[in-house]
Design a protein around this motif. Structure first.
Motif, mmCIF file in Angstrom:
data_model
loop_
_atom_site.group_PDB
_atom_site.id
_atom_site.type_symbol
_atom_site.label_atom_id
_atom_site.label_comp_id
_atom_site.label_asym_id
_atom_site.label_seq_id
_atom_site.Cartn_x
_atom_site.Cartn_y
_atom_site.Cartn_z
ATOM 1 N N UNK A 128 21.308 1.144 -3.039
ATOM 2 C CA UNK A 128 19.869 1.420 -3.106
ATOM 3 C C UNK A 128 19.144 0.276 -2.425
ATOM 4 N N UNK A 129 18.362 0.591 -1.400
ATOM 5 C CA UNK A 129 17.610 -0.428 -0.664
ATOM 6 C C UNK A 129 16.124 -0.181 -0.869
ATOM 7 N N UNK A 130 15.436 -1.138 -1.445
ATOM 8 C CA UNK A 130 13.992 -1.056 -1.632
ATOM 9 C C UNK A 130 13.301 -1.901 -0.574
ATOM 10 N N UNK A 131 12.447 -1.254 0.209
ATOM 11 C CA UNK A 131 11.733 -1.956 1.275
ATOM 12 C C UNK A 131 10.512 -2.629 0.665
ATOM 13 N N UNK A 132 10.555 -3.930 0.612
ATOM 14 C CA UNK A 132 9.474 -4.723 0.036
ATOM 15 C C UNK A 132 8.566 -5.208 1.172
ATOM 16 N N UNK A 133 8.275 -6.496 1.197
ATOM 17 C CA UNK A 133 7.362 -7.060 2.186
ATOM 18 C C UNK A 133 7.352 -8.573 2.010
ATOM 19 N N UNK A 134 6.903 -9.285 3.037
ATOM 20 C CA UNK A 134 6.644 -10.700 2.847
ATOM 21 C C UNK A 134 5.652 -10.896 1.714
ATOM 22 N N UNK A 135 4.761 -9.898 1.539
ATOM 23 C CA UNK A 135 3.782 -9.950 0.457
ATOM 24 C C UNK A 135 4.421 -9.694 -0.900
ATOM 25 N N UNK A 136 5.726 -9.445 -0.927
ATOM 26 C CA UNK A 136 6.445 -9.393 -2.184
ATOM 27 C C UNK A 136 7.032 -10.738 -2.545
ATOM 28 N N UNK A 137 6.843 -11.713 -1.644
ATOM 29 C CA UNK A 137 7.357 -13.072 -1.838
ATOM 30 C C UNK A 137 6.218 -14.053 -2.031
ATOM 31 N N UNK A 138 5.185 -13.930 -1.215
ATOM 32 C CA UNK A 138 4.045 -14.852 -1.290
ATOM 33 C C UNK A 138 2.742 -14.063 -1.363
ATOM 34 N N UNK A 139 1.783 -14.585 -2.127
ATOM 35 C CA UNK A 139 0.485 -13.948 -2.258
ATOM 36 C C UNK A 139 -0.370 -14.167 -1.022
ATOM 37 N N UNK A 140 -1.231 -13.192 -0.734
ATOM 38 C CA UNK A 140 -2.123 -13.279 0.421
ATOM 39 C C UNK A 140 -3.528 -12.846 0.023
ATOM 40 N N UNK A 141 -4.554 -13.509 0.539
ATOM 41 C CA UNK A 141 -5.926 -13.092 0.249
ATOM 42 C C UNK A 141 -6.177 -11.701 0.809
ATOM 43 N N UNK A 142 -7.005 -10.943 0.129
ATOM 44 C CA UNK A 142 -7.391 -9.588 0.517
ATOM 45 C C UNK A 142 -6.271 -8.563 0.306
ATOM 46 N N UNK A 143 -5.141 -9.002 -0.212
ATOM 47 C CA UNK A 143 -4.017 -8.096 -0.434
ATOM 48 C C UNK A 143 -3.500 -8.205 -1.870
ATOM 49 N N UNK A 144 -4.379 -8.493 -2.796
ATOM 50 C CA UNK A 144 -3.928 -8.762 -4.160
ATOM 51 C C UNK A 144 -3.240 -7.555 -4.792
ATOM 52 N N UNK A 145 -3.736 -6.353 -4.549
ATOM 53 C CA UNK A 145 -3.155 -5.165 -5.180
ATOM 54 C C UNK A 145 -1.829 -4.802 -4.508
ATOM 55 N N UNK A 146 -1.813 -4.824 -3.191
ATOM 56 C CA UNK A 146 -0.572 -4.563 -2.467
ATOM 57 C C UNK A 146 0.491 -5.592 -2.849
ATOM 58 N N UNK A 147 0.094 -6.861 -2.869
ATOM 59 C CA UNK A 147 1.017 -7.926 -3.247
ATOM 60 C C UNK A 147 1.551 -7.708 -4.662
ATOM 61 N N UNK A 148 0.676 -7.344 -5.576
ATOM 62 C CA UNK A 148 1.102 -7.109 -6.959
ATOM 63 C C UNK A 148 2.145 -5.995 -7.019
ATOM 64 N N UNK A 149 1.947 -4.934 -6.250
ATOM 65 C CA UNK A 149 2.900 -3.815 -6.271
ATOM 66 C C UNK A 149 4.247 -4.239 -5.708
ATOM 67 N N UNK A 150 4.244 -5.090 -4.674
ATOM 68 C CA UNK A 150 5.503 -5.520 -4.063
ATOM 69 C C UNK A 150 6.197 -6.599 -4.897
ATOM 70 N N UNK A 151 5.423 -7.483 -5.544
ATOM 71 C CA UNK A 151 6.035 -8.424 -6.487
ATOM 72 C C UNK A 151 6.748 -7.639 -7.596
ATOM 73 N N UNK A 152 6.089 -6.601 -8.092
ATOM 74 C CA UNK A 152 6.685 -5.788 -9.151
ATOM 75 C C UNK A 152 7.946 -5.088 -8.658
ATOM 76 N N UNK A 153 7.912 -4.577 -7.425
ATOM 77 C CA UNK A 153 9.087 -3.915 -6.853
ATOM 78 C C UNK A 153 10.259 -4.886 -6.742
ATOM 79 N N UNK A 154 9.973 -6.120 -6.367
ATOM 80 C CA UNK A 154 11.049 -7.117 -6.243
ATOM 81 C C UNK A 154 11.641 -7.460 -7.610
ATOM 82 N N UNK A 155 10.792 -7.619 -8.602
ATOM 83 C CA UNK A 155 11.298 -7.917 -9.939
ATOM 84 C C UNK A 155 12.120 -6.768 -10.496
#
Length: 285
Positions: A128-155
């Motif tokens: 199973x491969x889940x496509x995350x993002x750099x935003x799943x590793x580090x937070x970025x301004x203006x992307x708080x919701x997207x980042x939160x979803x990708x942090x959650x996917x990584x966890x």
């Protein structure tokens, strides 16, 4: 027997490039997407099944998996690729859009995985491969919701990897970033129009948008580059968890994971020209 891969969000971007690559490598491909009209050319390939799957519709997930199994008999690899990104300040984003972001990027991946797991458990194998993002590793301004979803996917992915190892199933995370040759940016641009931010953020938004534009101009990677990393993750025969898919984000990923917190935060604030505003709402860079 020829291996089979199920890919969500295969109509554009990473998903489409990944479907094309797996097909070219002789795999059977279940190319799933919300609008199958976008996959007519993929469906002309002998080893590709184009089928409808909307990660927000459980019935369509079940139907797509059933169609894939009926056609190819097995699913060896699942690639949870479907996703989109909300861009804008948190305070201007509606609760409905926040829920949609998590429905697609996190809960959708969970629901597809849940439906595939009984088949993989029965065979005691699968990836199973889940496509995350750099935003799943580090937070970025203006992307708080997207980042939160990708942090959650990584966890979720890391924790799930421990559970499924007992069943002979491997979970992996692919982290792309800085790719401009996808449909992702087009949908994100459309989402921006639905964000209504308080005017107090105007200076911040303008400043941050310029910083992102500078980063986009430096982007060198393509969706084909990401597809190759996804293919390697699917076929390398290891239990490696994470794969950074684009060189553009490697310095930031390394900084987040290897740098002391104070140094890292100072670097990010300098990169985006961010700091606490003065009394007039101006950003002191």
């Amino acid at each position: 027997m020829t291996s089979t891969v199920l890919i969500t969000g295969a109509s554009t971007g990473f998903g489409r490039s990944t479907a094309q690559l797996f097909a070219a490598q002789g795999w059977n491909v279940i190319a799933s997407m919300r609008n199958t009209d976008a996959g007519v050319d993929l469906g002309m390939l002998a080893n590709v099944l184009v089928t409808r799957l909307d990660v927000q519709e459980p019935a369509s997930i079940k139907a797509a998996i059933s169609a894939g199994l009926a056609r190819f008999g097995q699913i060896d690899v699942l690639i949870n690729n479907a996703g989109f990104g909300l861009f804008g300040v948190f305070e201007g984003t509606s609760s409905a859009k926040i829920r949609e972001q998590f429905d697609v990027n996190l809960f959708g991946a969970m629901d597809v995985t849940r439906q595939v797991l009984p088949h993989m458990r029965e065979r005691k194998s699968g990836v199973i491969i889940n496509v995350s993002s750099g935003a799943g590793v580090f937070g970025l301004p203006m992307l708080s919701i997207y980042t939160a979803s990708k942090f959650a996917l990584e966890g979720f992915s890391e924790s799930l990897s421990y559970e499924l190892a007992s069943q002979g199933i491997v979970v992996k995370i692919v982290e792309p970033g800085g790719v401009i040759s996808t449909g992702f940016g087009d949908r994100s641009a459309g989402e921006v129009a639905q964000v209504s931010s308080p005017t107090d953020y105007d200076v911040f938004i303008s400043h941050t948008a310029q910083a992102f534009e500078g980063l986009r101009e430096q982007s060198l990677s393509t969706s084909e580059d990401v597809a190759r990393v996804i293919f390697d993750a699917a076929s390398d025969g290891t239990d490696r968890l994470r794969y950074v898919a684009t060189q553009d984000i490697e310095p930031m990923v390394r900084a987040r994971r290897e740098t002391a917190e104070e140094s890292y935060m100072a670097m990010m604030r300098e990169r985006f020209g961010l700091c606490v505003c003065d009394g007039d709402g101006r950003l002191d860079s």
